[in-house]
Motif scaffolding. Structure first.
Motif, mmCIF file in Angstrom:
data_model
loop_
_atom_site.group_PDB
_atom_site.id
_atom_site.type_symbol
_atom_site.label_atom_id
_atom_site.label_comp_id
_atom_site.label_asym_id
_atom_site.label_seq_id
_atom_site.Cartn_x
_atom_site.Cartn_y
_atom_site.Cartn_z
ATOM 1 N N UNK A 159 0.784 -1.145 0.162
ATOM 2 C CA UNK A 159 0.090 -0.047 -0.076
ATOM 3 C C UNK A 159 0.892 1.350 -0.178
ATOM 4 N N UNK A 160 0.646 2.315 -0.876
ATOM 5 C CA UNK A 160 1.440 3.323 -1.089
ATOM 6 C C UNK A 160 1.578 4.265 0.040
ATOM 7 N N UNK A 161 0.368 4.487 0.782
ATOM 8 C CA UNK A 161 0.141 5.887 1.609
ATOM 9 C C UNK A 161 -0.186 5.239 2.991
ATOM 10 N N UNK A 162 0.544 5.921 3.848
ATOM 11 C CA UNK A 162 0.324 5.447 5.269
ATOM 12 C C UNK A 162 0.196 6.896 6.158
ATOM 13 N N UNK A 163 -0.693 6.707 7.061
ATOM 14 C CA UNK A 163 -1.198 7.926 8.166
ATOM 15 C C UNK A 163 -1.248 7.609 9.479
ATOM 16 N N UNK A 164 -1.165 8.462 10.247
ATOM 17 C CA UNK A 164 -1.252 8.229 11.614
ATOM 18 C C UNK A 164 -2.643 9.057 12.052
ATOM 19 N N UNK A 165 -2.952 10.080 11.159
ATOM 20 C CA UNK A 165 -4.053 11.089 11.127
ATOM 21 C C UNK A 165 -5.052 10.955 10.189
ATOM 22 N N UNK A 166 -6.346 10.647 10.636
ATOM 23 C CA UNK A 166 -7.276 10.368 9.701
ATOM 24 C C UNK A 166 -7.850 11.639 8.686
ATOM 25 N N UNK A 167 -7.509 12.907 9.449
ATOM 26 C CA UNK A 167 -7.707 14.132 8.828
ATOM 27 C C UNK A 167 -6.607 14.175 7.757
ATOM 28 N N UNK A 168 -5.600 13.951 7.943
ATOM 29 C CA UNK A 168 -4.350 14.034 6.875
ATOM 30 C C UNK A 168 -4.736 12.950 5.738
ATOM 31 N N UNK B 138 -6.604 12.300 0.170
ATOM 32 C CA UNK B 138 -7.275 11.372 -0.671
ATOM 33 C C UNK B 138 -8.758 11.256 -0.995
ATOM 34 N N UNK B 139 -9.326 12.161 -0.101
ATOM 35 C CA UNK B 139 -10.769 12.092 -0.273
ATOM 36 C C UNK B 139 -11.416 12.207 -1.724
ATOM 37 N N UNK B 140 -10.742 12.943 -2.458
ATOM 38 C CA UNK B 140 -11.171 13.012 -4.019
ATOM 39 C C UNK B 140 -11.118 11.946 -4.677
ATOM 40 N N UNK B 141 -10.053 11.191 -4.468
ATOM 41 C CA UNK B 141 -10.120 9.836 -5.139
ATOM 42 C C UNK B 141 -10.705 8.731 -4.734
ATOM 43 N N UNK B 142 -11.152 8.551 -3.354
ATOM 44 C CA UNK B 142 -11.715 7.597 -2.706
ATOM 45 C C UNK B 142 -12.967 7.371 -3.071
ATOM 46 N N UNK B 143 -13.553 5.976 -2.996
ATOM 47 C CA UNK B 143 -14.950 5.844 -3.071
ATOM 48 C C UNK B 143 -15.529 5.518 -2.013
ATOM 49 N N UNK B 144 -14.592 4.707 -1.184
ATOM 50 C CA UNK B 144 -15.311 4.312 0.555
ATOM 51 C C UNK B 144 -14.015 4.335 1.267
ATOM 52 N N UNK B 145 -14.438 4.084 2.716
ATOM 53 C CA UNK B 145 -13.559 3.842 3.798
ATOM 54 C C UNK B 145 -13.998 2.875 4.788
ATOM 55 N N UNK B 146 -12.881 1.631 4.989
ATOM 56 C CA UNK B 146 -13.411 0.565 5.798
ATOM 57 C C UNK B 146 -12.786 1.019 7.114
#
Ligand code: 89Y
Length: 346
Positions: free
Chosen positions: A50-59, A64-72
């Motif tokens: 997986x390309x991208x890793x975050x500790x913070x959900x806002x970040x 990525x919100x623009x490219x995402x379809x859903x979040x699990x």
């Protein structure tokens, strides 16, 4: 079919299986991971490419919100309302792990928030997707045993669940939220909605915080009486974790889901003798599954597939937020019944 892009929040024990279960399906792409402990998410990112890793959900959502379809969302129950709200506000569809919420008000808020933002909301409730449970439902739907009037549903085990999921020992409300959310959902799947419920709970294990035994008696709208026994304190001849055992009696016969996925259907012959037929409803085995949980891990794939089909616009999701609200309502009605020693009318 269009490939849907998604992100995962939470890389704990359950994500270890939920991620490879997603990769069994072709039309999804995991874009980013988020976890409060960075090292664990990094480890997952490496393992699952997986390309991208975050500790913070806002970040994560900012990027990525623009490219995402859903979040699990695969986190502990106490964070479900928070993360569901965060994701819904970005107008992304939400899948959230069971149990939906730590109380009914939070569950109601989650359903309402997703409705207000116009996003689809699903609960990842997988037990009803287990191969033997689907096959049992097919027997009931076939009418072979006539009109079901009585059922015994049992999930009784001494499997050391706290070894893999130590946080379960800290929960004030344990077995009804952890396993009750699954088993009461199976009851709804098999027998429809309940009209009343009575529950008694016990704590046997002195090293845990919550109850590890719960007995629930429900009257269903159909008239069927459903007796549900759940325990993590049951030292039995056969340890069957994580199997649910079921006996259903109907006007024309009975069907029993026994250990090792055997389903035995008994009906009366015209000469009043009985005929019993046996079938085995074995789950598929995936190489990434933990053998101790193989039955459950296989059902993750089928649950994901069902939700993905709906996300693709083809409909048919079973465990929507609205549907699962009825399950979680039973869970908290059971606690209320146990606390007040009263029958709860639903
Ligand atoms: O957390 C539970 C679940 O969802 O399935 C089994 C389990 O891991 C332990 O009760």
């Amino acid at each position: 079919m269009k490939k849907l892009k998604f992100a995962v929040i939470g890389t704990g024990f359950w994500a270890t299986y939920q991620l490879p279960a997603w990769f069994e399906l072709e039309s999804v792409e995991l874009v980013a991971l988020c976890n409060r402990t960075r090292a664990r998410a990094d480890d997952f990112a490496q393992r699952f490419d997986v390309q991208h890793v975050y500790e913070n959900v806002d970040e994560l959502l900012d990027r990525h919100a623009d490219e995402l379809d859903f979040v699990d969302i695969i986190t502990d129950v106490d964070t479900h309302l928070y993360f569901t709200t965060k994701v819904a506000e970005r107008q992304l569809d939400v899948i959230c792990q069971k149990p939906m919420a730590p109380n009914l008000d939070a569950a109601r808020q989650m359903v309402e928030t997703c409705r207000q933002w116009g996003v689809r909301f699903y609960i990842h409730e997988n037990f009803r997707w287990q191969a033997p449970i689907r096959q049992l439902k097919a027997v009931l739907d076939s009418g072979a045993i006539g009109e079901p009037f009585k059922a015994n549903v049992s999930f009784c085990s001494a499997f050391p669940v706290f070894d893999n999921q130590p946080f379960l020992a800290q929960l004030d409300q344990f077995i009804l939220t952890d396993i009750g959310s699954h088993i009461l959902d199976i009851c709804r799947f098999l027998f429809g909605e309940a009209s009343s419920l009575y529950c008694q709970t016990t704590r046997v294990n002195p090293h845990i915080q919550g109850e590890d035994v719960a007995n629930v008696l429900m009257r269903m709208h159909s008239g069927l009486v459903c007796n549900v026994a759940m325990s993590y304190a049951s030292i039995l001849e056969h340890e069957v974790f994580p199997q649910t055992l079921v006996t259903v009696e109907g006007s024309a016969g009975s069907v029993v889901l026994r250990r090792d996925f055997e389903i035995r259907t008994t009906v009366r012959r015209p000469d009043r003798s009985v005929d019993t037929q046996s079938q085995i409803a074995r789950p598929p085995i995936y190489d990434w599954a933990d053998p101790d949980y193989a039955l459950v891990h296989a059902s993750i794939v089928d649950c994901n597939r069902n939700l993905l089909t709906d996300l693709q616009g083809l409909g048919g999701a079973e465990t929507t937020g609205g549907d699962n609200f009825e399950t979680i309502r039973l869970v908290y009605a059971a606690y209320e019944s146990a606390r007040t020693n009263q029958v709860i009318t639903l």
